[in-house]
Every structure is written in structure tokens, then in C-alpha cells.
Write a protein that holds these residues in place. Structure first.
Motif, PDB file in Angstrom:
ATOM      1  N   LEU A   1       3.009  -1.443   4.358  1.00 24.14           N
ATOM      2  CA  LEU A   1       2.796  -0.013   4.151  1.00 24.14           C
ATOM      3  C   LEU A   1       4.097   0.541   3.587  1.00 24.14           C
ATOM      4  O   LEU A   1       5.140   0.462   4.228  1.00 24.14           O
ATOM      5  N   THR A   2       4.035   1.036   2.363  1.00 25.59           N
ATOM      6  CA  THR A   2       5.225   1.487   1.658  1.00 25.59           C
ATOM      7  C   THR A   2       5.183   2.997   1.514  1.00 25.59           C
ATOM      8  O   THR A   2       4.414   3.530   0.728  1.00 25.59           O
TER       9      THR A   2
ATOM     10  N   LEU B   1       0.862  -1.178   0.000  1.00 23.95           N
ATOM     11  CA  LEU B   1       0.000   0.000   0.000  1.00 23.95           C
ATOM     12  C   LEU B   1       0.900   1.230   0.000  1.00 23.95           C
ATOM     13  O   LEU B   1       1.580   1.516   0.977  1.00 23.95           O
ATOM     14  N   LEU B   2       0.930   1.927  -1.134  1.00 26.38           N
ATOM     15  CA  LEU B   2       1.825   3.062  -1.315  1.00 26.38           C
ATOM     16  C   LEU B   2       1.246   4.308  -0.659  1.00 26.38           C
ATOM     17  O   LEU B   2       0.118   4.707  -0.947  1.00 26.38           O
TER      18      LEU B   2
ATOM     19  N   ALA C   1       0.805  -3.936  10.142  1.00 26.90           N
ATOM     20  CA  ALA C   1       1.607  -4.107   8.925  1.00 26.90           C
ATOM     21  C   ALA C   1       3.009  -3.540   9.080  1.00 26.90           C
ATOM     22  O   ALA C   1       3.194  -2.492   9.698  1.00 26.90           O
ATOM     23  N   PRO C   2       3.996  -4.236   8.509  1.00 26.55           N
ATOM     24  CA  PRO C   2       5.342  -3.652   8.496  1.00 26.55           C
ATOM     25  C   PRO C   2       5.348  -2.389   7.630  1.00 26.55           C
ATOM     26  O   PRO C   2       4.558  -2.265   6.699  1.00 26.55           O
ATOM     27  N   ILE C   3       6.239  -1.455   7.963  1.00 29.28           N
ATOM     28  CA  ILE C   3       6.332  -0.199   7.231  1.00 29.28           C
ATOM     29  C   ILE C   3       7.705  -0.119   6.590  1.00 29.28           C
ATOM     30  O   ILE C   3       8.724  -0.363   7.241  1.00 29.28           O
ATOM     31  N   THR C   4       7.729   0.193   5.290  1.00 32.27           N
ATOM     32  CA  THR C   4       8.992   0.381   4.579  1.00 32.27           C
ATOM     33  C   THR C   4       9.025   1.803   4.030  1.00 32.27           C
ATOM     34  O   THR C   4       7.979   2.398   3.772  1.00 32.27           O
ATOM     35  N   PHE C   5      10.219   2.339   3.871  1.00 33.84           N
ATOM     36  CA  PHE C   5      10.404   3.714   3.399  1.00 33.84           C
ATOM     37  C   PHE C   5      11.224   3.680   2.117  1.00 33.84           C
ATOM     38  O   PHE C   5      12.339   3.157   2.113  1.00 33.84           O
TER      39      PHE C   5
END
Length: 173
Positions: A92-93, A64-65, A123-127
Motif C-alpha cells: 500500500l503506497t 496500490l497507490l 500489506a506493508p504500507i509505504t509513504f
């Protein structure tokens, strides 16, 4: 598949399947239409939102952007709810992090996301910075890992043991 690309948000209309190979495994990334954030959805927004829902349904895992420079809006909440309703693993991107990291820390932004998107607060979050490709590979790895975990089979014995541990921790009711 056709794709209408423009710098104007919300003008990428069609969901496009992008096939690639990753660690010898065939992967299909579903690039959904950008759903414009407006207070009321016009025809374009409704149809792109509907296409995004269809893409969520056929995905094995969802990235999910989130645009880090725009406050989370109603459409983000609706998409997060759809991911939850469809029981899809989700990452979560957070995009455009190169521009946002001077304004906040990853920890603060993560706290913000868990508050404003409670449906997917697990949800894990990525940056990432999609424009330069920074951390995109790592974000995809997280999505693939979630897909693998979601399809792992547990033996009945392991499941029973886990349930007994949980019940023991909860104590008598």
C-alpha cells in the motif's frame, strides 16, 4: 504505448510499461491508468478500471497507490479485492504524504488503512511524495522484496516443520 497526461484525475487513460534497471535487474513498472473516484463509473472510468485489473493480473507485485488527501473509496476496495483474488504481493503506497503528514501520523493513517481496506490489511504500507520522488525508491524496494519472497521455494521438510510448530501452538482441537 501512448499516455494522455493531464492534471485532471482520471484522464491518464492507457497503462504504460516503464522499463528500468535496478541493482542489475531489469524491472518493468506498469503505470496503470488513474481510475477516477466517482459514485458511478462512466465509460472512461469503466475502461480505466478494466485496464487496471489487466495490469494487476500481469504484475509480479502491486503497488496500490492511495491518495492521502482523499478518503479511500469503492474503487480502492475493488482494486484491493482484485489484488487478493489474483494472489499478488502488494504494497500500500500512500502518496502526497508531504501534504498529509501535518494532518495525521503515519501510525494513525496505517490504522485507518487496515480498517478501510480489510482485504489487504496484511500489506506493508509505504509513504511517498511522488512529485518530488521522496521515498519512492524505498517503496519500490519493498515491492521487489515481496516479489522475491513470493517466489522463494521452501523444502518439504521446512514446510512440515512449520506446520508442526503451528499445530503445536494451536493445541489439541
Amino acid at each position: 504505448a501512448r499516455m494522455i497526461v493531464s492534471e485532471v484525475p482520471g484522464t491518464t487513460r492507457d497503462a504504460v510499461d516503464v522499463r528500468f534497471e535496478r541493482d542489475g535487474q531489469q524491472v518493468i513498472a506498469i503505470d496503470t491508468a488513474g481510475v477516477r473516484k466517482k459514485s458511478s463509473m462512466g465509460d472512461l472510468d469503466f475502461y480505466s478500471y478494466t485496464r487496471a485489473l489487466r495490469s494487476i493480473r500481469r504484475a509480479d507485485a502491486v503497488m496500490l497507490l492511495i491518495d492521502s488527501l482523499v478518503p479511500v473509496a469503492e474503487v480502492d476496495l475493488k482494486l484491493a479485492s482484485a489484488v487478493l483474488d489474483e494472489y499478488k504481493p502488494v504494497v500500500l503506497t500512500v502518496n502526497k504524504w508531504d501534504l498529509a503528514r501535518d494532518l495525521t501520523t503515519a501510525g494513525e493513517y496505517g490504522t485507518y488503512l487496515t480498517k478501510v481496506l480489510p482485504a489487504v490489511n496484511y500489506a506493508p504500507i509505504t509513504f511517498i511524495t511522488a512529485k518530488t520522488g521522496k521515498n519512492v525508491d524505498a517503496a519500490v524496494s519493498v515491492a521487489l522484496s515481496l516479489h522475491k519472497q513470493a517466489h522463494a521455494r521452501l523444502s518439504t521438510a521446512r514446510l512440515n516443520n512449520a506446520l508442526q510448530e503451528i499445530l503445536a501452538l494451536r493445541g489439541p482441537s
